[in-house]
Motif scaffolding. Sequence first.
Motif, PDB file in Angstrom:
ATOM      1  N   LYS A  83       0.817  -1.215   0.000  1.00 17.54           N
ATOM      2  CA  LYS A  83       0.000   0.000   0.000  1.00 17.54           C
ATOM      3  C   LYS A  83       0.848   1.261   0.000  1.00 17.54           C
ATOM      4  N   THR A  84       1.971   1.224   0.724  1.00 15.34           N
ATOM      5  CA  THR A  84       2.763   2.456   0.781  1.00 15.34           C
ATOM      6  C   THR A  84       3.669   2.608  -0.429  1.00 15.34           C
ATOM      7  N   LEU A  85       4.158   1.499  -0.974  1.00 15.82           N
ATOM      8  CA  LEU A  85       5.155   1.602  -2.039  1.00 15.82           C
ATOM      9  C   LEU A  85       4.554   1.728  -3.424  1.00 15.82           C
ATOM     10  N   CYS A  86       3.441   1.037  -3.623  1.00 12.33           N
ATOM     11  CA  CYS A  86       2.989   0.871  -4.993  1.00 12.33           C
ATOM     12  C   CYS A  86       1.966   1.939  -5.385  1.00 12.33           C
ATOM     13  N   THR A  87       1.804   2.092  -6.672  1.00 13.85           N
ATOM     14  CA  THR A  87       0.761   2.980  -7.178  1.00 13.85           C
ATOM     15  C   THR A  87      -0.333   2.183  -7.859  1.00 13.85           C
ATOM     16  N   HIS A  88      -0.028   0.906  -8.136  1.00  7.37           N
ATOM     17  CA  HIS A  88      -1.003   0.038  -8.785  1.00  7.37           C
ATOM     18  C   HIS A  88      -0.908  -1.350  -8.185  1.00  7.37           C
ATOM     19  N   GLY A  89      -1.942  -2.125  -8.389  1.00  5.80           N
ATOM     20  CA  GLY A  89      -1.894  -3.493  -7.893  1.00  5.80           C
ATOM     21  C   GLY A  89      -2.522  -4.444  -8.884  1.00  5.80           C
ATOM     22  N   ILE A  90      -1.929  -5.616  -8.989  1.00  2.61           N
ATOM     23  CA  ILE A  90      -2.495  -6.666  -9.830  1.00  2.61           C
ATOM     24  C   ILE A  90      -2.678  -7.890  -8.944  1.00  2.61           C
ATOM     25  N   VAL A  91      -3.877  -8.444  -8.946  1.00  5.62           N
ATOM     26  CA  VAL A  91      -4.128  -9.624  -8.121  1.00  5.62           C
ATOM     27  C   VAL A  91      -4.174 -10.847  -9.029  1.00  5.62           C
ATOM     28  N   LEU A  92      -3.376 -11.830  -8.700  1.00  4.52           N
ATOM     29  CA  LEU A  92      -3.377 -13.079  -9.450  1.00  4.52           C
ATOM     30  C   LEU A  92      -4.055 -14.150  -8.615  1.00  4.52           C
ATOM     31  N   LYS A  93      -4.828 -14.974  -9.284  1.00  4.77           N
ATOM     32  CA  LYS A  93      -5.441 -16.095  -8.589  1.00  4.77           C
ATOM     33  C   LYS A  93      -5.407 -17.290  -9.513  1.00  4.77           C
ATOM     34  N   GLN A  94      -4.765 -18.335  -9.087  1.00  2.00           N
ATOM     35  CA  GLN A  94      -4.626 -19.559  -9.876  1.00  2.00           C
ATOM     36  C   GLN A  94      -4.171 -19.274 -11.300  1.00  2.00           C
ATOM     37  N   GLY A  95      -3.208 -18.386 -11.419  1.00  2.00           N
ATOM     38  CA  GLY A  95      -2.610 -18.131 -12.724  1.00  2.00           C
ATOM     39  C   GLY A  95      -3.372 -17.169 -13.605  1.00  2.00           C
ATOM     40  N   VAL A  96      -4.473 -16.642 -13.091  1.00  2.00           N
ATOM     41  CA  VAL A  96      -5.257 -15.718 -13.889  1.00  2.00           C
ATOM     42  C   VAL A  96      -5.259 -14.367 -13.180  1.00  2.00           C
ATOM     43  N   SER A  97      -5.168 -13.308 -13.969  1.00  2.00           N
ATOM     44  CA  SER A  97      -5.210 -11.990 -13.379  1.00  2.00           C
ATOM     45  C   SER A  97      -6.671 -11.646 -13.097  1.00  2.00           C
ATOM     46  N   VAL A  98      -7.012 -11.487 -11.812  1.00  2.00           N
ATOM     47  CA  VAL A  98      -8.415 -11.278 -11.480  1.00  2.00           C
ATOM     48  C   VAL A  98      -8.709  -9.823 -11.134  1.00  2.00           C
ATOM     49  N   PHE A  99      -7.672  -9.032 -10.882  1.00  2.00           N
ATOM     50  CA  PHE A  99      -7.918  -7.636 -10.565  1.00  2.00           C
ATOM     51  C   PHE A  99      -6.722  -6.803 -10.985  1.00  2.00           C
ATOM     52  N   ASN A 100      -7.018  -5.614 -11.486  1.00  2.00           N
ATOM     53  CA  ASN A 100      -5.959  -4.711 -11.901  1.00  2.00           C
ATOM     54  C   ASN A 100      -6.461  -3.297 -11.643  1.00  2.00           C
ATOM     55  N   GLY A 101      -5.865  -2.607 -10.713  1.00  2.00           N
ATOM     56  CA  GLY A 101      -6.345  -1.277 -10.398  1.00  2.00           C
ATOM     57  C   GLY A 101      -5.433  -0.607  -9.393  1.00  2.00           C
ATOM     58  N   SER A 102      -6.001   0.287  -8.593  1.00  2.00           N
ATOM     59  CA  SER A 102      -5.159   0.982  -7.623  1.00  2.00           C
ATOM     60  C   SER A 102      -4.702   0.004  -6.555  1.00  2.00           C
ATOM     61  N   GLN A 103      -3.615   0.354  -5.880  1.00  2.00           N
ATOM     62  CA  GLN A 103      -3.053  -0.590  -4.915  1.00  2.00           C
ATOM     63  C   GLN A 103      -3.991  -0.850  -3.752  1.00  2.00           C
ATOM     64  N   TYR A 104      -4.773   0.169  -3.353  1.00  2.18           N
ATOM     65  CA  TYR A 104      -5.692  -0.018  -2.229  1.00  2.18           C
ATOM     66  C   TYR A 104      -6.801  -0.983  -2.604  1.00  2.18           C
ATOM     67  N   ASP A 105      -7.368  -0.761  -3.791  1.00  2.00           N
ATOM     68  CA  ASP A 105      -8.443  -1.629  -4.237  1.00  2.00           C
ATOM     69  C   ASP A 105      -7.945  -3.063  -4.418  1.00  2.00           C
ATOM     70  N   ALA A 106      -6.720  -3.170  -4.916  1.00  2.00           N
ATOM     71  CA  ALA A 106      -6.175  -4.511  -5.143  1.00  2.00           C
ATOM     72  C   ALA A 106      -6.007  -5.247  -3.822  1.00  2.00           C
ATOM     73  N   VAL A 107      -5.472  -4.544  -2.821  1.00  2.00           N
ATOM     74  CA  VAL A 107      -5.285  -5.172  -1.516  1.00  2.00           C
ATOM     75  C   VAL A 107      -6.636  -5.563  -0.934  1.00  2.00           C
ATOM     76  N   ASN A 108      -7.610  -4.647  -1.048  1.00  2.00           N
ATOM     77  CA  ASN A 108      -8.948  -4.954  -0.547  1.00  2.00           C
ATOM     78  C   ASN A 108      -9.536  -6.167  -1.247  1.00  2.00           C
ATOM     79  N   TYR A 109      -9.391  -6.154  -2.560  1.00  2.00           N
ATOM     80  CA  TYR A 109      -9.944  -7.256  -3.344  1.00  2.00           C
ATOM     81  C   TYR A 109      -9.328  -8.573  -2.911  1.00  2.00           C
ATOM     82  N   TYR A 110      -8.009  -8.544  -2.790  1.00  2.00           N
ATOM     83  CA  TYR A 110      -7.289  -9.764  -2.423  1.00  2.00           C
ATOM     84  C   TYR A 110      -7.737 -10.256  -1.052  1.00  2.00           C
ATOM     85  N   GLN A 111      -7.828  -9.308  -0.123  1.00  2.00           N
ATOM     86  CA  GLN A 111      -8.135  -9.741   1.233  1.00  2.00           C
ATOM     87  C   GLN A 111      -9.572 -10.183   1.397  1.00  2.00           C
ATOM     88  N   SER A 112     -10.485  -9.549   0.675  1.00  2.00           N
ATOM     89  CA  SER A 112     -11.860  -9.990   0.824  1.00  2.00           C
ATOM     90  C   SER A 112     -12.092 -11.308   0.092  1.00  2.00           C
TER      91      SER A 112
END
Lengths: 301, 422
Positions: free
Chosen positions: B233-262
């Motif tokens: 969250k502090t370092l990045c400006t963007h986030g990409i979430v991977l799940k089982q080899g597929v990119s499931v989310f691509n957006g801001s780092q906060y949204d990506a972290v939220n998406y991943y954690q939820s």
Amino acid sequence: MSTLYKELERESGMAETGNEKEHWDMVIQPKTSMLDLQLKEVWRYRDLIMLFVKRDFVAQVKQTILGPVWHVIQPILTTLMFWVLFGRIAGIDTGVPGPMFYMSGIALWNYFSTCLTSTAGTFVTNAPIFGKVYFPRLILPISVVISNLIKLGIQLGLLLVMMAYYGITGKFVFHFNTSLLLVPIVIFILAGLSLGLGIIISSLTTKYRDFTLLLGFAVQLGMYISPIPYPLSKLAEGSQLRLLLDINPITPLAEAFRYALFGQGTFTVGTLLYSLAFMMVILFFGIIMFNKVEKSFMDTV
Amino acid sequence: MSNTVIKVENLSKQYRLGQIGTGSLAHDVNRWWHKIRGNEDPYLKVGEANDRSSKGNSDYVWSLRDINFEIKQGEAVGIIGRNGAGKSTLLKILSRTTSPTAGKIGIKGRVASLLEVGTGFHPELTGRENIFLNGAILGMTKAEIKKKFDEIVDFAGVERYVDTPVKRYSSGMYVRLAFGVAAHLEPEILIVDEVLAVGDTEFQKKALGKMNQVSKGEGRTVLFVSHNMAAIKTLCTHGIVLKQGVSVFNGSQYDAVNYYQSSDSTNSFIHAPDIASAPGNDNIKILRLEAAPQEGSELTIFSGLEFQLVFFNAGVGKNLDITFEVQNQDNVIVFHSGGHISKQYDSKKGIYHLTCKLPKRFLNAGTYSLSIIFGENQRFVLYSASDIISFEVLHETSGSNSSRLPGLTFPEIEIQSDFSNE
């Protein structure tokens, strides 16, 4: 799935013809042209070659009392053994003082065999580094061939000492001439040959480890079908063994090397050219195979 | 679009599972036979999504499948995902240590990858020699390393030991030196994999600071894989979430972290149909568990919160107690507290209904996970379930503050002020 594959083909075709809108410094793709040898990249990393050479040498002599002296102990003992075994017991006439003869052959063969065995292990032994960082993989086998040159130099130094002894005591009369120029040529061809063979074997060993085991005794046996413990002239022309030695690209090298130093050896320009051509073909195919394997070997090693 | 420095198109990577043994030569021959006849590789057809937990039918799995993204210059992109999601494979392909099965990546500029610190360090060589060797492995020329040498030694803080073999170094010194070399690379694109999980806190801060400087101060592009969500969250400006080899989310780092954690967490409630299938053990079975608002229908900072728990207790005549533990997204424990259910050695076998109330304006907005521990006599654990449910406390617009404020809690503060004119 077939559409994916077709797309892939189209894309790689596009990249080759340069029809892309954007310019990329680097394109990562499953397949690249076979003949792209990436030698330019190797040149860019030339500093790394020298650092690996230094590492190999420094690391080997650290925490040893004798240091580089170890590089001469092994050839001295082998020379002694050959002298007793082939010279005294078997009674093979070498034409020149035995120790000098054996020493010259052993120095050459040691260079070839250590280069071959350590380049053959390039992928397997360096997998931890290769898996973590990219640099042209060819750097490592090249650095091995160069760092072994230092050892060869030390052993040749020992040979010079022997030659000086025989020369000063008058036991052998040397006639040095321009044929001395053959020495660097012989070493160059030998280096290329061991590099080429080594990277071919290393490419094969990533998947099938059998080749490492095969190499172990192939190197041992190889010495006996090369004129290392005996001169080529001892074999009758046309005999089966002689035929085998004529095919062996190392035969002209060993003979030319001794001719340059002692003025005795059976070789022609033709046979030497045969060795050179053999080396170039092996090296060329070796680099192609090596580059093909290096891209994906982390998955199979 | 001219400042796109990395463009990934339909990137896929297939791996073969199990031992590469007797089967592979046969497969190689089969592949070659198909190729000769101009057919496609028969093994590209098979392959399954990379789900570790279930046993697959095929020997081939897709570690990455049709990944597409673009990264612009100066962006710091965090790549998030569970173990085995394909993060490291992606970085490996980007740093060219392995090649993709299909797809294409275009890269502009020099790439340096830090998949590990101290790659190629030789224990017998001195710090000085290793700096040069490691720097060259990472792609620097001798002249560049010479220029940076003092800076690296200074950053690592190993001046006294620079001519000592690194095998004599403490592990901390070793890592600092290794990271120092890497941090002073000057590539246009820096790829970093979880290397910050080493060293002491001070060093971690230093390393994070250096990365921050690289991406924000010097305008370089950084790709960063980590399980440290706070760092992402502090370092990045963007986030990409991977799940089982597929990119499931691509957006801001906060949204990506939220998406991943939820998406990563467990259920938001438990509703077991009967005792037999309810989670628990021989002592305790949890039939129902839910985090609900005390007022209204939405769980917000101002609604108050209650945990509604229905459980089956098997032990008779015990002193039963329960502890609730609430953790926020950064795995910080907000509280760990509980109370008695039965005090007089009078627990009964049967179903208990329990409500645990938390006041309003206590938890700040965010996603939390709940762990519960059933104990006996406050000494023995009867049953404990960590991260059994997760819940989200929403932010309720109050006055001019429309966005979430920082902090774990959001207490009501009584303010008294006196004014005196001198």
